[in-house]
Motif scaffolding. Structure first.
Motif, PDB file in Angstrom:
ATOM      1  N   SER A 160       0.875  -1.169   0.000  1.00  0.00           N
ATOM      2  CA  SER A 160       0.000   0.000   0.000  1.00  0.00           C
ATOM      3  C   SER A 160       0.916   1.224   0.000  1.00  0.00           C
ATOM      4  O   SER A 160       1.892   1.285   0.754  1.00  0.00           O
ATOM      5  N   HIS A 161       0.607   2.205  -0.841  1.00  0.00           N
ATOM      6  CA  HIS A 161       1.495   3.345  -1.053  1.00  0.00           C
ATOM      7  C   HIS A 161       0.812   4.646  -0.675  1.00  0.00           C
ATOM      8  O   HIS A 161      -0.283   4.941  -1.161  1.00  0.00           O
ATOM      9  N   PHE A 162       1.462   5.400   0.200  1.00  0.00           N
ATOM     10  CA  PHE A 162       0.949   6.701   0.606  1.00  0.00           C
ATOM     11  C   PHE A 162       2.044   7.728   0.361  1.00  0.00           C
ATOM     12  O   PHE A 162       3.115   7.652   0.947  1.00  0.00           O
ATOM     13  N   ALA A 163       1.796   8.652  -0.549  1.00  0.00           N
ATOM     14  CA  ALA A 163       2.775   9.684  -0.890  1.00  0.00           C
ATOM     15  C   ALA A 163       2.227  11.044  -0.509  1.00  0.00           C
ATOM     16  O   ALA A 163       1.197  11.171   0.133  1.00  0.00           O
ATOM     17  N   VAL A 164       2.940  12.085  -0.897  1.00  0.00           N
ATOM     18  CA  VAL A 164       2.535  13.462  -0.619  1.00  0.00           C
ATOM     19  C   VAL A 164       2.062  14.095  -1.917  1.00  0.00           C
ATOM     20  O   VAL A 164       2.801  14.146  -2.902  1.00  0.00           O
ATOM     21  N   GLY A 165       0.815  14.559  -1.935  1.00  0.00           N
ATOM     22  CA  GLY A 165       0.288  15.243  -3.107  1.00  0.00           C
ATOM     23  C   GLY A 165      -0.065  14.324  -4.251  1.00  0.00           C
ATOM     24  O   GLY A 165      -0.062  14.737  -5.412  1.00  0.00           O
TER      25      GLY A 165
END
Length: 436
Positions: free
Chosen positions: A427-432
């Protein structure tokens, strides 16, 4: 020329070593006996790529030495730089100038003949005037010119910045001091160094204005990043699209967890306080400071949200502690606030940083320090990328997937493309960016 650098911290040590590399004789002075003793043993107290080699080379050549006492070297000096700390003053946020004024008094007592005293430390507008007043009233017989020469060194790239600067700002109205400063920086270029001479007060403000503008740029793209997450846009593509406009430029448009370090936090706050004192409030910078403080806390909440809304009883692996790569500086690093939020939420936090762990031990709570990314990621419920060190740019996600408890990556620096993470089952959580 014989030059003395008062203060052997980051700015003083880098500036002194580089000036010695140009052929000047430099004495770096510091009241810390432990620091000077370490330097004389060949131990450099800060991490800055290439600095240790320059120091050793110039010590061997007899152009660079160190001293605990300033009287003798200052008495023989043509130029004396003040490069002591100006931290935020407790209680009101103003720059604490006590070290600057104390150094100025000691310098004035020791000088012999015409001497140029240069403030290299970041100081509020009017500091040079006050130093000049001290010299005039307390040491009326001394022939001293006070000059402002702010530094524009990026940690991790300081040697390049010093030797190949965009500009060298020098604030003085004294013709003698102008010629001395030309000679100090003459070795920089075969033809003409990028010297920019202006009034002393103008020079002092240039430093603060530059840092405030860059901090504002970072804060702007971070707010755009928040909007991107809500509407499904990609902040990196937005940054590239606006950065191609030469009026805007592509520097300092990298969304992340907020700015930190030794300059931006204290300099923006000091500029706000100075503006308030002169009844000329700077609302944009006030807002920039507030947004940046809030952003660091928001990044802690972002990690918690990525862990299904709770980190209680969970192991979180944090990669990167320093405020930026290629430094060991932990001052106002976003990692401090983020880790505290995780600890407050009941998480067990394991951390790794290539250079910052020793300094971090004085600032962080009960965390566990590891030897590499894979060690701290074992049985972790999430990996959080906080600082974009090179060694974090090619992680073996296949290996990580087999050792982690839950395959969750929170990339607060947008190091990896979304597809690079998700194709390994994370699961990938980035900024913007849209969460995958």
């Amino acid at each position: 020329m014989r030059i003395v650098m008062i203060g052997s911290g980051y700015v003083g040590l880098v500036s002194g070593a580089c000036l010695a590399d140009f052929g000047h004789h430099i004495t770096c002075v510091d009241k810390s006996e432990a620091k000077i003793d370490a330097l004389e043993r060949g131990e450099v107290p800060i991490f800055e790529p290439g600095l240790d080699a320059i120091i050793e080379h110039n010590r061997s050549a007899g152009r660079l030495d160190f001293s605990k006492d300033l009287a003798a070297p200052v008495g023989d000096a043509d130029v004396v730089f003040i490069a002591v700390g100006t931290p935020s003053r407790r209680g009101d946020g103003h720059a604490d100038l006590s070290y600057v004024y104390a150094a100025a008094r000691e310098i004035a007592a020791a000088v012999s003949g015409f001497t140029v005293v240069v403030t290299k430390s970041t100081v509020p507008v009017g500091t040079g005037d006050e130093i000049e007043r001290i010299f005039r009233e307390e040491f009326p017989g001394k022939d001293i010119a006070v000059v402002s020469n702010p530094e524009f060194l990026r940690e991790g790239a300081a040697i390049t910045d010093f030797k190949r600067p965009d500009r060298i700002v020098i604030g003085t109205e004294d013709p003698r001091a102008t010629e001395v400063m030309r000679e100090v920086y003459r070795p920089l270029y075969l033809n003409e160094a990028p010297l920019y001479f202006c009034e002393r007060r103008t020079s002092e403000l240039i430093k603060y204005a530059a840092n405030a503008f860059l901090a504002m740029k970072i804060t702007f793209i971070n707010e755009i990043a928040d909007l991107c997450e809500q509407i499904g846009a990609d902040v990196q593509k937005v940054a590239k699209g606006i950065g191609m406009d030469k009026r805007i430029g592509d520097k300092f448009l990298h969304a992340g967890p907020g700015y930190g370090g030794s300059c931006f936090p204290k300099d923006t706050l000091a500029l706000v306080k100075t503006a308030q004192d002169y009844d000329s409030p700077m609302r944009l910078i006030e807002t920039t400071v507030a947004i940046n403080d809030n952003r660091k806390r928001a990044m802690g909440r972002k990690v918690i949200a990525a862990c299904d809304g709770s980190v209680r009883g969970k192991k979180i692996a944090v990669l990167g502690l320093t405020f930026k790569p290629n430094t060991d500086d932990m001052r106002d690093a976003p990692s401090i606030t983020i880790i505290q939020a995780l600890l407050d939420g009941g998480a067990t936090v394991h951390v790794y940083d290539p250079e910052g762990m020793q300094a971090a031990k004085e600032m962080l709570g009960p965390v566990t320090y590891g030897n590499d990314p894979y060690e701290i990621a074992e049985s972790a419920d999430a990996i959080v990328l906080v600082t974009e060190w090179d060694e974090f740019r090619a992680l073996d996600f296949k290996r990580l997937k087999t050792t982690m408890k839950n395959p969750v990556v929170v990339d607060l620096r947008n190091i990896y493309p979304v597809a690079e993470i998700t194709r390994h089952g994370f699961s990938h959580f980035a900024v913007g960016k849209k969460t995958e």
